[in-house]
Scaffold this active site. Structure first.
Site, PDB file in Angstrom:
ATOM      1  N   GLU A  58      36.310  -1.081  -8.322  1.00 35.01           N
ATOM      2  CA  GLU A  58      35.774  -0.804  -6.980  1.00 35.01           C
ATOM      3  C   GLU A  58      36.697   0.253  -6.385  1.00 35.01           C
ATOM      4  OE1 GLU A  58      35.187  -0.215  -3.635  1.00 35.01           O
ATOM      5  OE2 GLU A  58      36.035  -2.145  -3.035  1.00 35.01           O
TER       6      GLU A  58
ATOM      7  N   CYS B 133      37.183   1.511   2.198  1.00 39.78           N
ATOM      8  CA  CYS B 133      36.587   2.330   1.128  1.00 39.78           C
ATOM      9  C   CYS B 133      35.162   2.744   1.465  1.00 39.78           C
ATOM     10  CB  CYS B 133      36.642   1.592  -0.194  1.00 39.78           C
ATOM     11  SG  CYS B 133      35.914  -0.045  -0.122  1.00 39.78           S
TER      12      CYS B 133
HETATM   13  P1  NAD Z   1      47.513   4.706  -4.769  1.00 37.95           P
HETATM   14  O1  NAD Z   1      46.478   5.414  -5.531  1.00 37.95           O
HETATM   15  O2  NAD Z   1      48.930   4.860  -5.181  1.00 37.95           O
HETATM   16  O3  NAD Z   1      47.263   3.122  -4.787  1.00 37.95           O
HETATM   17  C1  NAD Z   1      46.025   2.524  -4.485  1.00 37.95           C
HETATM   18  C2  NAD Z   1      46.147   1.035  -4.842  1.00 37.95           C
HETATM   19  O4  NAD Z   1      46.323   0.892  -6.257  1.00 37.95           O
HETATM   20  C3  NAD Z   1      47.365   0.347  -4.238  1.00 37.95           C
HETATM   21  O5  NAD Z   1      46.988  -0.963  -3.874  1.00 37.95           O
HETATM   22  C4  NAD Z   1      48.413   0.336  -5.351  1.00 37.95           C
HETATM   23  O6  NAD Z   1      49.286  -0.773  -5.273  1.00 37.95           O
HETATM   24  C5  NAD Z   1      47.556   0.231  -6.573  1.00 37.95           C
HETATM   25  N1  NAD Z   1      48.093   0.916  -7.735  1.00 37.95           N
HETATM   26  C6  NAD Z   1      48.649   2.153  -7.779  1.00 37.95           C
HETATM   27  N2  NAD Z   1      48.980   2.487  -9.030  1.00 37.95           N
HETATM   28  C7  NAD Z   1      48.633   1.430  -9.809  1.00 37.95           C
HETATM   29  C8  NAD Z   1      48.711   1.160 -11.204  1.00 37.95           C
HETATM   30  N3  NAD Z   1      49.174   2.069 -12.084  1.00 37.95           N
HETATM   31  N4  NAD Z   1      48.281  -0.047 -11.646  1.00 37.95           N
HETATM   32  C9  NAD Z   1      47.778  -0.962 -10.804  1.00 37.95           C
HETATM   33  N5  NAD Z   1      47.656  -0.764  -9.473  1.00 37.95           N
HETATM   34  C10 NAD Z   1      48.079   0.427  -8.988  1.00 37.95           C
HETATM   35  O7  NAD Z   1      47.339   5.138  -3.287  1.00 37.95           O
HETATM   36  P2  NAD Z   1      47.811   4.537  -1.909  1.00 37.95           P
HETATM   37  O8  NAD Z   1      48.627   5.557  -1.241  1.00 37.95           O
HETATM   38  O9  NAD Z   1      48.346   3.149  -1.997  1.00 37.95           O
HETATM   39  O10 NAD Z   1      46.390   4.465  -1.242  1.00 37.95           O
HETATM   40  C11 NAD Z   1      45.706   5.645  -0.884  1.00 37.95           C
HETATM   41  C12 NAD Z   1      44.431   5.825  -1.599  1.00 37.95           C
HETATM   42  O11 NAD Z   1      44.012   4.681  -2.286  1.00 37.95           O
HETATM   43  C13 NAD Z   1      43.356   6.113  -0.587  1.00 37.95           C
HETATM   44  O12 NAD Z   1      43.156   7.486  -0.497  1.00 37.95           O
HETATM   45  C14 NAD Z   1      42.146   5.408  -1.081  1.00 37.95           C
HETATM   46  O13 NAD Z   1      41.319   6.300  -1.759  1.00 37.95           O
HETATM   47  C15 NAD Z   1      42.633   4.432  -2.091  1.00 37.95           C
HETATM   48  N6  NAD Z   1      42.443   3.024  -1.711  1.00 37.95           N
HETATM   49  C16 NAD Z   1      41.208   2.520  -1.868  1.00 37.95           C
HETATM   50  C17 NAD Z   1      40.985   1.211  -1.530  1.00 37.95           C
HETATM   51  C18 NAD Z   1      39.610   0.616  -1.673  1.00 37.95           C
HETATM   52  O14 NAD Z   1      39.317  -0.331  -0.985  1.00 37.95           O
HETATM   53  N7  NAD Z   1      38.788   1.135  -2.581  1.00 37.95           N
HETATM   54  C19 NAD Z   1      42.014   0.429  -1.049  1.00 37.95           C
HETATM   55  C20 NAD Z   1      43.291   0.979  -0.911  1.00 37.95           C
HETATM   56  C21 NAD Z   1      43.496   2.297  -1.274  1.00 37.95           C
END
Ligand code: NAD
Length: 475
Positions: free
Chosen positions: A248, A282
């Site tokens: 998702e 999201c």
């Molecule tokens: P990010 O891409 O670093 O992380 C997004 C999420 O994934 C976080 O919860 C993080 O802990 C997790 N994550 C990161 N790398 C991972 C890995 N290798 N394995 C497992 N989990 C991992 O970005 P961020 O700065 O935390 O969030 C910003 C972006 O993330 C936003 O621009 C948005 O697009 C996206 N986001 C989407 C949702 C959603 O509900 N779809 C929720 C949170 C963040």
């Protein structure tokens, strides 16, 4: 509140082999406490516990599982105020939103509890009278779940409740930014009497944890909510080891107001949806396409509503928008606005950080924005709204569908012809017309294109955790 969020592994609360990380209050920048970080020995313990528990939980009657889940839902409702307060402190959203999230999450558990009792198989008529053919639907096994910080409870609950409802066990890595409310969610399952090892909660360095858990032998299914780049990486690992996967991911949802729309209703919903959780949703609308005839009126109304929003600490009475959940988002908002303005966009309201303490950003509306501005291409995940006019509905739908993401789409129109054109034409996993009608426990939540695959919620969300076993018997 100086506290430490522990992990929950094999029925015990424990610290992490890799020490701890700091948890920061996004409204003040102050340290709230710490969160335990897992090392491989912690993860091995969780894998063994989830594997052993699966052998028992998968054979526990669906009726009994359902009762325990419903008990957990009841505890979550009872503790909504306390858990909501933890969430405000670590995530920043207004208290009413936080409590609403907790209570709504209890509904998700109830849905999974009931739907888990309906994992029917089927008897398939055979070609010979003495052959019996049955297709069973069985729990997949151990699930590795990864949930994000924007909805600490409701994103985790969809994974935990769905898995448990059908008889899977889970190791969930909850977000390190918002560990306290997640821990209290897991405590509800513990206090409800869910057997040890069925739910395991870990935190850690996300990359290290996912790269260790996904390939691990007992894990049969991966479920992730988060950004598109991370989703792609986890999907690749899951594919390499042939693990079932639900992703998702992000979106960039269009909000289309057609010529025959109720504009006032559209303005009201636009302001509510755009700035809920400071835009860190999201499925939040993030590109507003307004028919020429309504453009001025919509813009005036939307800007006025944005200016009226009370921004502040989520604990303050009457606050409608809190801080961004982390400093990364604040930086990202500044970059989006600067890039748009550089390319000729105009700021109708907002556009700047508020103060210099905490991650507060003004509710922002931009106009005259070119289609190649990064805000029009990359998911803003924050309180910025670009508003653009259009003259034909066909061209608006074409623009709405132009990006590689397709999570949600919102639209306003009244005639049957317009509604039909919008509902059939908009390319998204969820299309909501003339109201906000997505994300309830009984309806599928998921995206098309790069917004992911699979669904959470609805019968589709439960199907994600089961596999089919066909048995043919000569009797
Ligand atoms: P990010 O891409 O670093 O992380 C997004 C999420 O994934 C976080 O919860 C993080 O802990 C997790 N994550 C990161 N790398 C991972 C890995 N290798 N394995 C497992 N989990 C991992 O970005 P961020 O700065 O935390 O969030 C910003 C972006 O993330 C936003 O621009 C948005 O697009 C996206 N986001 C989407 C949702 C959603 O509900 N779809 C929720 C949170 C963040």
């Amino acid at each position: 509140m100086e506290k430490s969020a522990q992990m929950f592994i094999a029925g015990e609360w424990c610290d992490g082999q890799n020490g701890s990380a700091e948890v920061v209050d996004p409204a003040t920048g102050e340290t709230v406490g710490a969160v335990a970080l897992a090392g491989t020995s912690d993860l091995n313990l969780a894998l063994d516990a989830a594997d052993a528990a699966f052998k028992v939980w998968s054979l526990t009657s669906a009726f009994e599982r359902s009762g325990l889940l419903r008990k957990a839902a009841g505890l979550l409702r009872e503790r909504a105020e306390e858990i909501g307060r933890l969430m405000v402190r670590e995530q920043g959203k207004p208290l009413a939103e936080a409590k609403g999230e907790v209570i709504g999450s209890a509904d998700h558990i109830d849905w999974a509890a009931e739907e888990g009792r309906r994992m029917y198989g089927r008897v398939i008529p055979a070609r010979a009278p003495n052959v019996q053919q049955i297709a069973y639907r069985l729990p997949l096994g151990v699930v590795a779940g990864f949930s994000p910080w924007n909805f600490p409870i409701s994103q985790a609950v969809r994974k935990i409740a769905g898995a448990l409802g059908v008889g899977c066990t889970i190791i969930i890595k909850c977000p390190e930014e918002t560990p306290y409310s997640c821990a209290e969610l897991v405590r509800c399952f513990e206090d409800a009497g869910i057997p040890r090892g069925v739910v395991n909660l870990v935190y850690g360095v996300p990359k290290e944890v996912s790269e260790y858990l996904i390939p691990a032998d007992p894990v049969r299914m991966v479920t992730f909510t988060g950004s598109i780049p991370v989703g792609k990486t986890l999907g690749e690992i899951a594919a390499r080891y042939v693990k079932r996967c639900t992703l998702e991911l992000g979106g960039h949802s269009p909000f289309v107001v057609a010529e025959d729309a109720d504009v006032d209703a559209a303005v009201q919903l636009a302001a509510t949806l755009k700035f809920r959780n400071a835009g860190q949703v999201c499925a939040a609308p993030s590109r507003f396409y307004i028919h020429d005839t309504h453009y001025e009126r919509f813009l005036d109304g939307f800007v006025a509503a944005s200016k009226e929003l009370k921004v502040g600490s989520g604990f303050e009475v009457g606050v409608q928008m809190g801080p961004l959940a982390n400093a990364r988002r604040l930086d990202a908002m500044e970059v989006f606005v600067a890039d748009a303005v550089d390319r000729g966009a105009k700021i109708a309201t907002g556009g700047r950080r508020i103060g210099n303490k905490g991650n507060f950003f003004e509710p922002t509306v931009l106009t005259d924005i070119p289609e190649d501005a990064s805000l029009m291409v990359d998911e803003p995940f924050g309180p910025i709204a670009p508003v653009l006019p259009f003259s034909s509905l066909e061209s608006a739908i074409e623009k709405a569908n132009a990006l590689p993401y397709a999570l949600a789409a919102f639209a306003f129109g009244t005639s049957q012809k317009t509604v039909d054109q919008l509902s059939k034409g908009l390319e998204a996993g969820m299309v909501s017309i003339n109201h906000f009608g997505i994300a309830s426990p009984e309806t599928p939540f998921g995206g098309m294109k790069e917004s992911g695959y699979g669904s959470e919620g609805g019968v589709e969300g439960m199907d994600a955790f089961v596999t089919t076993k066909f048995i043919s018997t000569l009797v």
